[in-house]
Design a protein around this motif. Structure first.
Motif, PDB file in Angstrom:
ATOM      1  N   LEU A 153      40.867  39.124  85.965  1.00 29.13           N
ATOM      2  CA  LEU A 153      41.053  40.774  85.687  1.00 29.13           C
ATOM      3  C   LEU A 153      39.941  41.387  86.059  1.00 29.13           C
ATOM      4  CD1 LEU A 153      43.075  40.633  82.269  1.00 29.13           C
ATOM      5  CD2 LEU A 153      44.001  41.369  84.334  1.00 29.13           C
ATOM      6  N   LEU A 154      38.796  40.655  86.034  1.00 30.47           N
ATOM      7  CA  LEU A 154      37.609  41.308  86.628  1.00 30.47           C
ATOM      8  C   LEU A 154      37.927  41.588  88.129  1.00 30.47           C
ATOM      9  CD1 LEU A 154      34.546  39.580  84.641  1.00 30.47           C
ATOM     10  CD2 LEU A 154      34.991  41.997  84.773  1.00 30.47           C
ATOM     11  N   GLY A 155      38.390  40.786  88.586  1.00 33.45           N
ATOM     12  CA  GLY A 155      38.564  40.835  90.382  1.00 33.45           C
ATOM     13  C   GLY A 155      39.783  41.753  90.574  1.00 33.45           C
ATOM     14  N   ASN A 156      40.808  41.757  89.517  1.00 36.62           N
ATOM     15  CA  ASN A 156      41.838  42.659  90.004  1.00 36.62           C
ATOM     16  C   ASN A 156      41.955  43.594  88.500  1.00 36.62           C
ATOM     17  OD1 ASN A 156      44.255  44.016  90.865  1.00 36.62           O
ATOM     18  ND2 ASN A 156      45.527  42.229  90.248  1.00 36.62           N
ATOM     19  N   ASN A 234      31.550  40.995  76.896  1.00 36.23           N
ATOM     20  CA  ASN A 234      32.651  41.900  77.048  1.00 36.23           C
ATOM     21  C   ASN A 234      32.544  42.709  78.629  1.00 36.23           C
ATOM     22  OD1 ASN A 234      34.984  43.579  76.341  1.00 36.23           O
ATOM     23  ND2 ASN A 234      33.422  44.978  75.456  1.00 36.23           N
ATOM     24  N   PRO A 235      32.546  41.659  79.537  1.00 37.14           N
ATOM     25  CA  PRO A 235      32.315  42.369  80.790  1.00 37.14           C
ATOM     26  C   PRO A 235      33.499  43.449  81.316  1.00 37.14           C
ATOM     27  CG  PRO A 235      32.930  40.199  80.985  1.00 37.14           C
ATOM     28  CD  PRO A 235      32.594  40.140  79.574  1.00 37.14           C
ATOM     29  N   LEU A 236      34.754  42.955  80.733  1.00 39.56           N
ATOM     30  CA  LEU A 236      35.772  43.887  81.053  1.00 39.56           C
ATOM     31  C   LEU A 236      35.887  45.307  80.243  1.00 39.56           C
ATOM     32  CD1 LEU A 236      38.894  41.328  81.187  1.00 39.56           C
ATOM     33  CD2 LEU A 236      38.163  43.023  83.027  1.00 39.56           C
ATOM     34  N   CYS A 237      34.953  45.371  79.166  1.00 37.08           N
ATOM     35  CA  CYS A 237      34.858  46.378  78.480  1.00 37.08           C
ATOM     36  C   CYS A 237      36.024  46.804  77.882  1.00 37.08           C
ATOM     37  CB  CYS A 237      34.255  47.789  79.087  1.00 37.08           C
ATOM     38  SG  CYS A 237      32.615  47.653  79.755  1.00 37.08           S
ATOM     39  N   ASP A 238      36.896  45.651  77.303  1.00 36.82           N
ATOM     40  CA  ASP A 238      38.078  46.070  76.777  1.00 36.82           C
ATOM     41  C   ASP A 238      38.128  45.346  75.256  1.00 36.82           C
ATOM     42  OD1 ASP A 238      38.011  43.276  77.224  1.00 36.82           O
ATOM     43  OD2 ASP A 238      39.934  43.267  77.806  1.00 36.82           O
ATOM     44  N   THR A 244      36.682  53.204  80.578  1.00 39.67           N
ATOM     45  CA  THR A 244      37.579  53.287  81.660  1.00 39.67           C
ATOM     46  C   THR A 244      37.375  52.347  82.824  1.00 39.67           C
ATOM     47  OG1 THR A 244      36.300  55.041  82.590  1.00 39.67           O
ATOM     48  CG2 THR A 244      37.742  55.692  81.110  1.00 39.67           C
ATOM     49  N   LYS A 245      36.125  51.621  82.702  1.00 44.70           N
ATOM     50  CA  LYS A 245      36.010  50.505  83.671  1.00 44.70           C
ATOM     51  C   LYS A 245      35.132  49.564  83.238  1.00 44.70           C
ATOM     52  CE  LYS A 245      31.818  52.728  85.603  1.00 44.70           C
ATOM     53  NZ  LYS A 245      32.008  54.047  84.966  1.00 44.70           N
TER      54      LYS A 245
END
Length: 264
Positions: A153-156, A234-238, A244-245
């Motif tokens: 998900l980090l890549g897409n 939490n690199p996805l910030c989710d 938002t990114k």
């Protein structure tokens, strides 16, 4: 006023891409966050965010010491407006700012820059960003349930892709009034409801910062340490902290960041 510590760093390794800026004079302290455009338009080879941030800084340099928050917002708006040709739609060059006035003993905020006053946080987060961040987190959670890994998900970032149409069009709410509206320096008048004023007193300790810190703390080292942990965990910030990114390729952080701590 006494400057205790100051720092700025871009999300990219190339410091020339940092769209944050700051200014410290005898009478004012300003932290400015240039808005990253959702298109490829440049102003004389410079991104709209950097161009707007510079326009804000230049305007503050010429402030009268007795200027009010409303007058300051008008002068900054005029400065950003000058970046556009006559009859050209405004919005591609934009910035948020938070400014301390020594004479007025006030902090003025337009947009989502944040501050601490004696340890109390004022984040000035936009409602529309919070909604988008929650929707993105939901889409990412669904993708994980369907077998996607965080690395994939980090890549897409399917969550970012889902909310991108809103992000590209939410400027229609800029400097409007009512729900979803928000203030920003983009060359159009800023309604008074979007000019936030905080009173301070002699001896207060204040931090002015852009929104590049997920958790703003009373020292730079604490804020940097929590950012480092968030980048790792939490690199996805989710997660608990949502955005938002997330961390994008070739970036060293989620966003540009600036931090100034001082005593009034």
């Amino acid at each position: 006023m006494e400057i205790i510590e100051k720092f700025t760093c871009g999300k990219k390794t190339d410091c020339n891409k940092n769209e944050d800026a700051f200014l410290i004079t005898e009478d004012f302290i300003a932290v400015v966050d240039g808005v990253t455009a959702k298109n490829a338009r440049h102003f004389d080879g410079v991104t709209g965010g950097r161009k707007a941030a510079k326009a804000v800084i230049d305007a503050v340099k010429n402030f009268d010491v007795n200027i009010t928050a409303k007058e300051a917002a008008e002068k900054i708006t005029n400065a950003v407006s000058m970046l556009y040709n006559e009859n050209e739609p405004k919005g591609d060059a934009a910035a948020c700012a938070i400014i301390f006035s020594k004479v007025k003993k006030e902090i003025w905020s337009v947009g989502d820059c944040q501050c601490l006053i004696n340890g109390r946080l004022f984040s000035h987060e936009k409602e529309i960003d919070k909604i988008n961040a929650d929707v993105r987190a939901l889409v990412l959670a669904l993708a994980k349930k369907q077998g996607k890994t965080s690395g994939e998900l980090l890549g897409n970032d399917v969550g970012r892709a889902f909310i991108l149409p809103i992000l590209e069009n939410q400027h229609v709410f800029a400097n409007e009034t009512g729900r979803f509206s928000y203030g920003v320096f983009n060359g159009t008048p800023v309604p008074e409801e979007h000019i936030v004023i905080h009173k301070v007193q002699t001896g207060d300790e204040v931090v002015l910062a852009s929104d590049g810190y997920p958790y703003l703390k009373s020292t730079l080292s604490e804020s940097e340490e929590l950012l480092k942990e968030e980048l790792k965990n939490n690199p996805l910030c989710d997660g608990e902290y949502r955005s938002t990114k997330g961390l994008v390729q070739d970036s060293i952080s989620f966003d540009d960041r600036t931090y100034i701590r001082f005593k009034v």
